[in-house]
Design an enzyme around this catalytic site. Structure first.
Site, short mmCIF file in Angstrom:
data_model
loop_
_atom_site.label_atom_id
_atom_site.label_comp_id
_atom_site.label_asym_id
_atom_site.label_seq_id
_atom_site.Cartn_x
_atom_site.Cartn_y
_atom_site.Cartn_z
N GLU A 11 -19.42 -3.32 -15.79
CA GLU A 11 -21.11 -3.35 -15.27
C GLU A 11 -21.85 -2.58 -15.92
O GLU A 11 -21.60 -1.28 -16.09
CB GLU A 11 -20.44 -3.14 -13.68
CG GLU A 11 -20.00 -4.11 -13.05
CD GLU A 11 -19.77 -3.91 -11.81
OE1 GLU A 11 -20.78 -3.60 -11.12
OE2 GLU A 11 -18.74 -4.37 -11.07
N GLY A 26 -20.09 -8.00 -2.70
CA GLY A 26 -19.18 -7.96 -1.57
C GLY A 26 -19.74 -7.63 -0.56
O GLY A 26 -19.52 -7.85 0.57
N ASP A 61 0.79 -1.21 -0.08
CA ASP A 61 0.02 -0.11 0.20
C ASP A 61 0.75 1.02 0.14
O ASP A 61 1.70 1.21 0.87
CB ASP A 61 -0.94 0.13 1.06
CG ASP A 61 -2.19 0.91 0.92
OD1 ASP A 61 -3.20 0.76 1.38
OD2 ASP A 61 -1.80 2.33 1.00
N ARG A 90 -12.94 -2.80 -7.62
CA ARG A 90 -13.61 -2.02 -8.65
C ARG A 90 -13.22 -2.54 -9.85
O ARG A 90 -12.10 -2.98 -10.14
CB ARG A 90 -13.31 -0.62 -8.44
CG ARG A 90 -13.94 0.24 -7.15
CD ARG A 90 -15.23 0.76 -7.91
NE ARG A 90 -16.16 1.53 -6.96
CZ ARG A 90 -16.71 0.91 -6.03
NH1 ARG A 90 -17.21 -0.17 -5.90
NH2 ARG A 90 -17.53 1.79 -5.27
N HIS A 93 -21.14 -8.47 -8.06
CA HIS A 93 -20.87 -7.34 -7.15
C HIS A 93 -21.63 -7.45 -5.93
O HIS A 93 -22.53 -6.29 -5.52
CB HIS A 93 -21.23 -5.86 -7.89
CG HIS A 93 -20.31 -4.90 -7.46
ND1 HIS A 93 -20.14 -3.72 -8.23
CD2 HIS A 93 -20.07 -4.66 -5.97
CE1 HIS A 93 -19.47 -2.78 -7.34
NE2 HIS A 93 -19.42 -3.35 -6.15
N1 LIG Z 1 -17.19 -5.51 -3.91
C1 LIG Z 1 -17.85 -4.88 -3.15
O1 LIG Z 1 -19.16 -4.99 -3.18
C2 LIG Z 1 -17.45 -3.79 -2.39
C3 LIG Z 1 -17.70 -3.28 -1.30
C4 LIG Z 1 -17.21 -2.33 -0.55
C5 LIG Z 1 -16.19 -1.50 -1.11
N2 LIG Z 1 -15.61 -2.14 -2.30
C6 LIG Z 1 -14.29 -1.72 -2.73
O2 LIG Z 1 -13.24 -1.91 -2.12
C7 LIG Z 1 -12.19 -1.07 -2.17
C8 LIG Z 1 -11.55 -0.74 -1.05
O3 LIG Z 1 -12.13 -0.32 -0.02
P1 LIG Z 1 -11.86 0.15 1.43
O4 LIG Z 1 -12.85 0.41 2.27
O5 LIG Z 1 -10.75 -1.16 1.83
O6 LIG Z 1 -10.75 1.31 1.11
P2 LIG Z 1 -9.44 2.09 1.96
O7 LIG Z 1 -9.64 3.42 1.37
O8 LIG Z 1 -9.85 1.98 3.34
O9 LIG Z 1 -8.45 1.36 1.28
C9 LIG Z 1 -7.92 1.40 0.07
C10 LIG Z 1 -6.45 1.11 0.19
O10 LIG Z 1 -5.86 1.27 -0.96
C11 LIG Z 1 -4.44 2.00 -1.05
N3 LIG Z 1 -4.16 2.12 -2.53
C12 LIG Z 1 -4.50 3.20 -3.34
N4 LIG Z 1 -4.05 2.82 -4.39
C13 LIG Z 1 -3.25 1.66 -4.28
C14 LIG Z 1 -2.32 1.00 -5.26
N5 LIG Z 1 -2.18 1.65 -6.50
N6 LIG Z 1 -1.90 -0.04 -4.81
C15 LIG Z 1 -2.06 -0.50 -3.67
N7 LIG Z 1 -2.76 0.17 -2.66
C16 LIG Z 1 -3.45 1.30 -3.15
C17 LIG Z 1 -5.04 3.23 -0.31
O11 LIG Z 1 -3.61 3.72 -0.05
C18 LIG Z 1 -5.57 2.56 0.93
O12 LIG Z 1 -5.05 2.29 1.90
C19 LIG Z 1 -12.80 0.09 -2.76
O13 LIG Z 1 -12.33 0.05 -4.27
C20 LIG Z 1 -14.21 -0.07 -2.72
O14 LIG Z 1 -14.84 0.68 -3.75
C21 LIG Z 1 -15.99 -3.15 -2.86
#
Ligand SMILES: NC(=O)c1ccc[n+]([C@@H]2O[C@H](COP(=O)([O-])OP(=O)(O)OC[C@H]3O[C@@H](n4cnc5c(N)ncnc54)[C@H](O)[C@@H]3O)[C@@H](O)[C@H]2O)c1
Length: 316
Positions: free
Chosen positions: A273, A293, A176, A244, A291
């Site tokens: 999507e 999750g 990260d 995403r 989708h």
């Molecule tokens: N599948 C689903 O239904 C579902 C549900 C909720 C969230 N999500 C997705 O899950 C993802 C993560 O959510 P979260 O709540 O953990 O977010 P978060 O902001 O808590 O964590 C995301 C992390 O990714 C890091 N990051 C950014 N760019 C990066 C890169 N290129 N390489 C490595 N790390 C990187 C950031 O520094 C951050 O710490 C989001 O894209 C969110 O939209 C999906």
């Protein structure tokens, strides 16, 4: 005080709000009628998920609104900064669904390593006449225990996924760019806790070491995983994207599967999507979900409760 939950809200949230004296309207008002409805009812709070758009025109036209709430994480459907500039509080529930997403990742991983997604399709079709052939086809499964999971994006969901992985007996490596180290506390049913500190390492090292990669990054410009990243991975690695659509290059993924770099993949999110590419949908090495999750009853209850708590504390 009146709240409209236009895209629905769990009963837990309604109960908490009503107990605090709020009137909760559980109705889905069509987008084009929303401004009139809010003004007629003089609503204080508008709650949405991803379906309802809350843009500048609505914000300007609805002076009674004090709070806009999003059940869940992404706020792409809300003009957040504009709402704030007009004195409206914008709230969401970023942590409520982290564990649900983490469990879905493991549902896919456990399924993938024993070919369940394929077996569940073929057993109903041929299980009675080709039992032995199918038994042979799915005989070379592997265990997750003792393997290494590489987590890209070590925020809320990445760390929740690490907890499940540690519980399963996996080694966790993570990358990260904004987090150097994370403290992970595993809590057990009987009150015991076990603590881990995981220092993040470079993306290249994660890709080289991991038997399975799981993505938990936000949407961004460009792919996080494309051909050059697939080429750095262990031959036969598995990969899961429940983050995403657009963070994995799907064309490169299909090729990596064809070339044997990736043995199995799991996708909950898709570039296109709600019409994912047919090459993904028809690939027997990909475990698929639409989708879902965050879509658990527990997450929806936590979302409802968290929204209610925030609304009550802001408007009290
Ligand atoms: N599948 C689903 O239904 C579902 C549900 C909720 C969230 N999500 C997705 O899950 C993802 C993560 O959510 P979260 O709540 O953990 O977010 P978060 O902001 O808590 O964590 C995301 C992390 O990714 C890091 N990051 C950014 N760019 C990066 C890169 N290129 N390489 C490595 N790390 C990187 C950031 O520094 C951050 O710490 C989001 O894209 C969110 O939209 C999906």
């Amino acid at each position: 005080m009146k709240v409209l939950a236009n895209d629905g809200i769990a009963t837990s949230g309604v109960v908490a709000l009503e107990k605090a004296g709020f009137e909760v309207i559980l109705k889905t008002v069509a987008q084009e009628q929303l401004i009139n409805f809010i003004n007629e009812k003089e609503l204080d709070v508008l709650l949405v998920r991803s379906a309802t758009e809350v843009r500048k025109d609505l914000i300007d036209a609805c002076p009674s609104l004090k709070i806009i709430g999003r059940g869940g994480v992404g706020m792409d459907n809300i003009d957040v900064e504009y709402a704030k500039s007009k004195g409206i509080k914008v709230i969401n529930t970023p942590a409520a669904s982290s564990h649900s997403v983490a469990e879905l990742v493991f549902a896919h991983l456990f399924g993938m390593v024993r070919f369940l997604h394929d077996s569940n399709q073929n057993m109903p079709l041929e299980g009675d006449i080709k039992f032995k052939e199918l038994k042979k086809a799915y005989a070379k499964g592997i265990e997750l225990k003792g393997k290494t999971i590489g987590i890209l994006g070590f925020g809320r969901i990445g760390q929740a996924t690490a907890k499940v992985a540690l519980g399963v007996g996996m080694k966790v490596v993570a990358f990260d760019p904004f987090i150097d180290s994370a403290h992970i506390e595993l809590k057990f049913y009987d009150g015991q806790t076990v603590n881990f500190t995981i220092d993040t390492i470079s993306k290249e090292n994660v890709l080289e070491q991991a038997d399975f990669i799981s993505l938990h990054v936000p949407a961004q410009d460009g792919y996080v995983i494309s051909t050059s990243e697939f080429n750095m991975m262990k031959k036969g690695a598995g990969i899961v994207n429940a983050a995403r659509g657009g963070v994995i290059d799907e064309v490169a993924l299909i090729k990596a599967i064809k070339d044997g770099i990736i043995s199995n993949a799991a996708l909950d999110v898709f570039e296109n999507e709600p019409s994912p590419e047919i090459q993904l949908l028809m690939n027997k090495n990909i475990s698929l979900t639409p989708h879902i999750g965050a879509a658990t009853k527990e997450a929806q209850n936590r979302i409802g409760e968290e929204l209610a708590t925030q609304i009550i504390s802001i408007l009290e």
